[in-house]
Design a protein around this motif. Sequence first.
Motif, mmCIF file in Angstrom:
data_model
loop_
_atom_site.group_PDB
_atom_site.id
_atom_site.type_symbol
_atom_site.label_atom_id
_atom_site.label_comp_id
_atom_site.label_asym_id
_atom_site.label_seq_id
_atom_site.Cartn_x
_atom_site.Cartn_y
_atom_site.Cartn_z
ATOM 1 N N MET A 1 0.851 -1.166 0.000
ATOM 2 C CA MET A 1 0.000 0.000 0.000
ATOM 3 C C MET A 1 0.900 1.234 0.000
ATOM 4 S SD MET A 1 -2.777 1.369 2.818
ATOM 5 C CE MET A 1 -2.080 0.531 4.165
ATOM 6 N N LEU A 2 0.587 2.153 -0.879
ATOM 7 C CA LEU A 2 1.320 3.409 -0.921
ATOM 8 C C LEU A 2 0.570 4.446 -0.109
ATOM 9 C CD1 LEU A 2 2.269 3.553 -4.685
ATOM 10 C CD2 LEU A 2 3.747 2.994 -2.771
ATOM 11 N N LEU A 3 1.312 5.213 0.656
ATOM 12 C CA LEU A 3 0.731 6.267 1.478
ATOM 13 C C LEU A 3 1.240 7.616 0.994
ATOM 14 C CD1 LEU A 3 1.208 4.668 4.999
ATOM 15 C CD2 LEU A 3 -0.924 4.883 3.730
ATOM 16 N N PRO A 4 0.495 8.683 1.263
ATOM 17 C CA PRO A 4 0.979 10.019 0.899
ATOM 18 C C PRO A 4 2.308 10.321 1.586
ATOM 19 C CG PRO A 4 -1.324 10.088 1.563
ATOM 20 C CD PRO A 4 -0.824 8.715 1.884
ATOM 21 N N TYR A 22 2.616 8.479 11.758
ATOM 22 C CA TYR A 22 1.658 7.495 12.278
ATOM 23 C C TYR A 22 0.536 7.208 11.283
ATOM 24 C CZ TYR A 22 3.674 9.080 16.700
ATOM 25 O OH TYR A 22 4.539 9.423 17.706
ATOM 26 N N VAL A 23 0.091 5.959 11.264
ATOM 27 C CA VAL A 23 -1.161 5.572 10.631
ATOM 28 C C VAL A 23 -2.208 5.625 11.737
ATOM 29 C CG1 VAL A 23 -2.446 3.700 9.529
ATOM 30 C CG2 VAL A 23 -0.053 4.071 8.939
ATOM 31 N N MET A 34 -9.020 2.270 9.121
ATOM 32 C CA MET A 34 -7.962 3.253 8.896
ATOM 33 C C MET A 34 -8.599 4.596 8.576
ATOM 34 S SD MET A 34 -4.865 3.210 6.181
ATOM 35 C CE MET A 34 -4.015 4.724 5.791
ATOM 36 N N LEU A 35 -8.142 5.643 9.267
ATOM 37 C CA LEU A 35 -8.694 6.971 9.071
ATOM 38 C C LEU A 35 -7.761 7.901 8.318
ATOM 39 C CD1 LEU A 35 -10.248 7.538 12.590
ATOM 40 C CD2 LEU A 35 -11.347 6.649 10.541
ATOM 41 N N GLY A 36 -6.465 7.696 8.434
ATOM 42 C CA GLY A 36 -5.517 8.582 7.764
ATOM 43 C C GLY A 36 -4.127 8.435 8.329
ATOM 44 N N ILE A 37 -3.306 9.433 8.050
ATOM 45 C CA ILE A 37 -1.942 9.472 8.566
ATOM 46 C C ILE A 37 -1.696 10.850 9.153
ATOM 47 C CG2 ILE A 37 -1.021 7.719 6.998
ATOM 48 C CD1 ILE A 37 0.037 9.959 5.242
ATOM 49 N N ARG A 63 -11.191 2.268 20.314
ATOM 50 C CA ARG A 63 -9.865 2.748 20.724
ATOM 51 C C ARG A 63 -9.146 3.353 19.526
ATOM 52 N NH1 ARG A 63 -4.798 0.242 20.703
ATOM 53 N NH2 ARG A 63 -5.750 -1.680 20.001
ATOM 54 N N ILE A 64 -8.651 4.576 19.705
ATOM 55 C CA ILE A 64 -7.866 5.247 18.665
ATOM 56 C C ILE A 64 -6.439 4.719 18.753
ATOM 57 C CG2 ILE A 64 -7.047 7.452 17.780
ATOM 58 C CD1 ILE A 64 -9.456 8.729 19.305
ATOM 59 N N LYS A 65 -5.919 4.281 17.619
ATOM 60 C CA LYS A 65 -4.589 3.665 17.597
ATOM 61 C C LYS A 65 -3.686 4.442 16.633
ATOM 62 C CE LYS A 65 -2.797 -0.728 16.035
ATOM 63 N NZ LYS A 65 -3.192 -2.068 15.609
ATOM 64 N N PHE A 66 -2.500 4.803 17.120
ATOM 65 C CA PHE A 66 -1.486 5.448 16.295
ATOM 66 C C PHE A 66 -0.340 4.455 16.141
ATOM 67 C CE2 PHE A 66 -3.821 8.938 18.120
ATOM 68 C CZ PHE A 66 -3.884 9.870 17.093
ATOM 69 N N GLU A 67 -0.142 3.976 14.930
ATOM 70 C CA GLU A 67 0.919 2.996 14.681
ATOM 71 C C GLU A 67 2.039 3.664 13.899
ATOM 72 O OE1 GLU A 67 1.428 -1.460 12.832
ATOM 73 O OE2 GLU A 67 -0.545 -0.704 13.325
#
Length: 87
Positions: A1-4, A22-23, A34-37, A63-67
């Motif tokens: 997966m490509l991310l901005p 973070y994702v 997934m909501l964004g980065i 739960r909001i998760k920042f990976e």
Amino acid sequence: MLLPNKCSIREVNKDCVNPPKYVITVVSNNDEFMLGITCEKHKTSVSSKIGSLQNDGKIPKGRIKFENLKSVQTDCIRGDPDDLIQL
């Protein structure tokens, strides 16, 4: 997966130019959305905004998760050293 290559947050009609760190996902009922980065600078404000949207019923409660984002290189995906500098 490509991310901005930059944070997905927009402030005062300007896109954030910081690289993503973070994702952002929400874990709810054994599903993960997934909501964004986001970058480090916007992590707290994103968390507050997601909490507000959850209270309004616009985003599933959970739960909001920042990976942490990390660069991956395999035989099929070849990394360019210049790309790693941005991360």
